[in-house]
Design a protein around this motif. Structure first.
Motif, mmCIF file in Angstrom:
data_model
loop_
_atom_site.group_PDB
_atom_site.id
_atom_site.type_symbol
_atom_site.label_atom_id
_atom_site.label_comp_id
_atom_site.label_asym_id
_atom_site.label_seq_id
_atom_site.Cartn_x
_atom_site.Cartn_y
_atom_site.Cartn_z
ATOM 1 N N TYR A 179 0.821 -0.531 0.028
ATOM 2 C CA TYR A 179 -0.272 0.250 -0.059
ATOM 3 C C TYR A 179 1.238 1.460 -0.439
ATOM 4 C CZ TYR A 179 -3.143 3.427 2.137
ATOM 5 O OH TYR A 179 -4.115 5.125 1.739
ATOM 6 N N GLU A 180 1.945 1.078 0.920
ATOM 7 C CA GLU A 180 2.231 2.405 1.119
ATOM 8 C C GLU A 180 3.420 2.620 -0.489
ATOM 9 O OE1 GLU A 180 4.808 2.927 4.677
ATOM 10 O OE2 GLU A 180 3.970 1.022 5.529
ATOM 11 N N VAL A 183 0.898 4.007 -3.089
ATOM 12 C CA VAL A 183 0.472 5.214 -3.121
ATOM 13 C C VAL A 183 1.627 6.807 -3.832
ATOM 14 C CG1 VAL A 183 -0.419 6.476 -1.490
ATOM 15 C CG2 VAL A 183 -1.041 5.008 -1.297
ATOM 16 N N ARG A 184 2.976 5.842 -3.137
ATOM 17 C CA ARG A 184 4.175 6.956 -3.418
ATOM 18 C C ARG A 184 4.027 6.835 -4.780
ATOM 19 N NH1 ARG A 184 6.787 4.188 1.444
ATOM 20 N NH2 ARG A 184 7.095 3.156 -0.155
ATOM 21 N N ASP A 192 -6.140 1.147 -1.723
ATOM 22 C CA ASP A 192 -5.837 2.735 -1.716
ATOM 23 C C ASP A 192 -7.221 3.580 -2.710
ATOM 24 O OD1 ASP A 192 -4.985 5.095 -2.563
ATOM 25 O OD2 ASP A 192 -4.447 4.642 -4.541
ATOM 26 N N ARG A 196 -9.612 5.862 -1.695
ATOM 27 C CA ARG A 196 -10.371 7.068 -2.335
ATOM 28 C C ARG A 196 -11.703 7.535 -2.473
ATOM 29 N NH1 ARG A 196 -6.501 9.876 -5.829
ATOM 30 N NH2 ARG A 196 -4.282 8.750 -6.124
ATOM 31 N N GLY A 254 -0.788 12.248 1.315
ATOM 32 C CA GLY A 254 0.040 11.391 0.983
ATOM 33 C C GLY A 254 1.338 11.946 1.626
#
Length: 265
Positions: A179-180, A183-184, A192, A196, A254
């Motif tokens: 996930y992290e 997202v980056r 994710d 949203r 973010g």
């Protein structure tokens, strides 16, 4: 693409293929089918090769993130069609193709198209997100279905059906683990996408979905004889249970590092 970039991409594909083969072909499909050492040896090089080639489709999808694939005349669409045709031809030559395998190739194409539509337009509803999760694990089902023609066996549809929600849950677990990073980097990540849509309610929305897939798995598992049911349960639970147990808190702005929240048992 420069030579060193191609080399790095090939190495990454090899690493991913190795992990998928180990986790699903070696540790799930082979023991679920109770294959002998000779049968495993027969299947291993073909399955590993195919999983490696699958990542070339991912490269097409990555390249076309901002290109509309639904236009039949564009070059990226034609490239996708040609690659699928060549892939099917290769599987036939390897003795690893039948109707069930062809169906999984079609499912893989549907995934690439839907992901392309979602990433191109930057929007997905709940149904799109879950459909992407279900279609994305078609590469795993491709490995499973290839085993039958390779060994001259009829397809075990009951086994395919009981493993389907397990493959979906494992895919969700993979998105939670990445996930992290996703997202980056802006990669599609189902969790994710739910964040949203639902913000702080996303963890519970995801728990509801994983609970639904788990119920489906256990309902289908109940149709197997006792000994086989116990064997399959042990194989499948270790494939997804711990992976979906901890759900990251949604990332805000973010910049926050996600913490984790305990999933339902």
């Amino acid at each position: 693409m420069k030579a060193w970039e191609k080399l790095r991409a090939s190495r990454e594909a090899l690493d991913k293929s190795r992990d998928i083969f180990r986790d699903f072909a070696r540790d799930l499909y082979f023991p679920a089918l109770r294959l002998s050492p000779w049968q495993r040896t027969r299947c291993t090089p073909v399955l590993f090769l195919v999983e490696f080639l699958v990542y070339r489709v991912d490269a097409v999808a990555e390249h076309t993130r901002d290109v509309e694939l639904e236009t039949d005349g564009n070059q990226d669409y034609q490239k996708l069609v040609r690659y699928k045709q060549r892939f099917a031809t290769l599987l036939r030559r390897l003795g690893a193709y039948d109707e069930a395998v062809g169906h999984q190739l079609d499912q893989g194409e549907r995934y690439v198209r839907l992901e392309n539509r979602v990433t191109t337009y930057g929007a997905a509803d709940h149904a799109d997100v879950m459909r992407l999760v279900e279609l994305r694990s078609s590469d795993l089902r491709l490995l499973h279905t290839m085993i039958y023609p390779l060994l001259g066996r009829p397809v075990d549809q009951h086994l395919l059906d009981v493993l389907w929600p397990v493959e979906v849950l494992a895919d969700i677990g993979n998105d939670l683990a990445h996930y992290e990073h996703d997202v980056r980097t802006g990669n599609f990540n189902a969790y994710d996408a739910l964040v949203r849509l639902y913000g702080p309610d996303a963890p519970q929305r995801l728990r509801d979905e994983t609970a639904r897939y788990e119920r489906m798995f256990h309902e289908r598992l109940d149709g197997f004889p006792d000994g086989q049911r116990t064997h399959l349960a042990a194989l499948c639970l270790r494939r997804y249970r711990t992976q979906i147990d901890r759900i990251p808190q949604p990332v805000r702005s973010g910049s926050d590092e996600p913490s984790t929240t305990k999933g339902s048992a």
